[in-house]
Write a protein that holds these residues in place. Structure first.
Motif, PDB file in Angstrom:
ATOM      1  N   GLN A   1       0.732  -1.308   0.128  1.00  0.00           N
ATOM      2  CA  GLN A   1       0.018   0.001  -0.036  1.00  0.00           C
ATOM      3  C   GLN A   1       0.908   1.366  -0.045  1.00  0.00           C
ATOM      4  O   GLN A   1       0.373   2.461  -0.534  1.00  0.00           O
ATOM      5  CB  GLN A   1      -1.003  -0.186   1.174  1.00  0.00           C
ATOM      6  N   MET A   2       2.084   1.046   0.530  1.00  0.00           N
ATOM      7  CA  MET A   2       2.914   2.411   0.578  1.00  0.00           C
ATOM      8  C   MET A   2       3.955   2.311  -0.497  1.00  0.00           C
ATOM      9  O   MET A   2       4.973   2.974  -0.459  1.00  0.00           O
ATOM     10  CB  MET A   2       3.736   2.308   2.016  1.00  0.00           C
ATOM     11  N   ARG A   3       3.766   1.615  -1.687  1.00  0.00           N
ATOM     12  CA  ARG A   3       4.382   1.596  -2.767  1.00  0.00           C
ATOM     13  C   ARG A   3       4.820   3.047  -3.444  1.00  0.00           C
ATOM     14  O   ARG A   3       3.847   3.762  -3.413  1.00  0.00           O
ATOM     15  CB  ARG A   3       4.210   0.641  -3.780  1.00  0.00           C
ATOM     16  N   GLY A   4       5.863   3.297  -3.776  1.00  0.00           N
ATOM     17  CA  GLY A   4       6.268   4.526  -4.251  1.00  0.00           C
ATOM     18  C   GLY A   4       6.851   5.382  -3.167  1.00  0.00           C
ATOM     19  O   GLY A   4       7.428   6.514  -3.654  1.00  0.00           O
ATOM     20  N   SER A   5       6.873   5.044  -1.932  1.00  0.00           N
ATOM     21  CA  SER A   5       7.351   6.022  -0.784  1.00  0.00           C
ATOM     22  C   SER A   5       8.732   5.552  -0.496  1.00  0.00           C
ATOM     23  O   SER A   5       9.066   4.512  -0.898  1.00  0.00           O
ATOM     24  CB  SER A   5       6.238   5.954   0.399  1.00  0.00           C
ATOM     25  N   SER A   6       9.292   6.274   0.385  1.00  0.00           N
ATOM     26  CA  SER A   6      10.960   5.759   0.846  1.00  0.00           C
ATOM     27  C   SER A   6      10.922   4.711   1.721  1.00  0.00           C
ATOM     28  O   SER A   6      11.853   4.145   1.896  1.00  0.00           O
ATOM     29  CB  SER A   6      11.334   6.982   1.125  1.00  0.00           C
ATOM     30  N   PHE A   7       9.780   4.217   2.404  1.00  0.00           N
ATOM     31  CA  PHE A   7       9.831   3.293   3.223  1.00  0.00           C
ATOM     32  C   PHE A   7       9.357   1.912   2.718  1.00  0.00           C
ATOM     33  O   PHE A   7       8.887   0.866   3.307  1.00  0.00           O
ATOM     34  CB  PHE A   7       8.577   3.616   4.445  1.00  0.00           C
ATOM     35  N   PHE A   8       9.059   1.885   1.354  1.00  0.00           N
ATOM     36  CA  PHE A   8       8.555   0.859   0.507  1.00  0.00           C
ATOM     37  C   PHE A   8       9.609  -0.660   0.784  1.00  0.00           C
ATOM     38  O   PHE A   8       8.973  -1.578   1.391  1.00  0.00           O
ATOM     39  CB  PHE A   8       8.294   0.863  -0.598  1.00  0.00           C
TER      40      PHE A   8
END
Length: 218
Positions: free
Chosen positions: A68-75
């Protein structure tokens, strides 16, 4: 809706029911803890399997959150943590005995290091809790030595004993909370029932006074 005189309020009944379920859960945990202390080996394997499944579920949830957080720096960090949880869960479920042995060794080293730090700290500082800290440090060292002396056979009962004791004390706490809560609710509702109770009827006039009133009218 107001409660009738002498009957508990709907809120009180609901609170009593919730506290009753809490006490029932406490009884179940106490029974589980007692059974675990009797069958310590089974409790050890059960706790390891539960631990492995918790790691698996946590890894799956973490993987879904990472997607769900793909694209963020925490992926990628979320993916790595989820993969480690999944791998650890599979290892624990497939090798519960080896995992129990490793955790027992880790617990014994924690007891030893914690006991040494408490012992040395109590001797150096000599604070107001000197005696208690000294006893805690000595007990930690003794417990660590006893566990290591019987390792790896101690791994069959150490984890299960700790797990069963945790269930037992948690169950006792829930049981006391549920029963004590029901008692407090009863004490709180008793003045409310007294306030809602109708006042006593006024006494009827005596018969002699009625006869005198009839004679005066005549």
């Amino acid at each position: 809706m107001t409660a009738t005189a002498g009957s508990p309020s709907p809120e009180g009944r609901g609170l009593r029911r919730s506290l009753g379920w809490l006490a029932a859960l406490g009884v179940v945990l106490v029974l589980g803890g007692l059974l675990g202390l009797i069958y310590v080996g089974v409790a050890t394997l059960t706790s390891m399997l539960l631990f492995g499944w918790l790691l698996l579920v946590g890894g799956l949830v973490g993987l879904l959150q990472a997607v769900q957080m793909r694209g963020s720096s925490f992926f990628w960090l979320g993916v790595v943590v989820a993969a480690l949880n999944l791998a650890a869960g599979v290892v624990v479920i497939r090798h519960p005995t080896g995992t129990a042995a490793a955790l027992t060794m880790f617990a014994a080293l924690l007891f030893l290091t914690g006991g040494v730090f408490r012992l040395v700290g109590s001797v150096v500082v000599r604070g107001p809790q000197f005696g208690l800290t000294l006893v805690q440090g000595a007990f930690g060292i003794l417990l660590g030595v006893l566990v290591l002396a019987e390792w790896p056979s101690s791994s069959l009962y150490v984890i299960g004993t700790f797990f069963s004791l945790a269930l037992l004390f948690d169950g006792l706490g829930l049981l006391a909370m549920g029963l004590g809560g029901r008692r407090i609710v009863s004490l709180v509702e008793e003045p409310e029932r007294d306030r809602l109770r109708p006042p006593p009827a006024s006494p009827a006039p005596p018969k002699a006074a009625e006869e005198e009133q009839d004679q005066s009218h005549n």
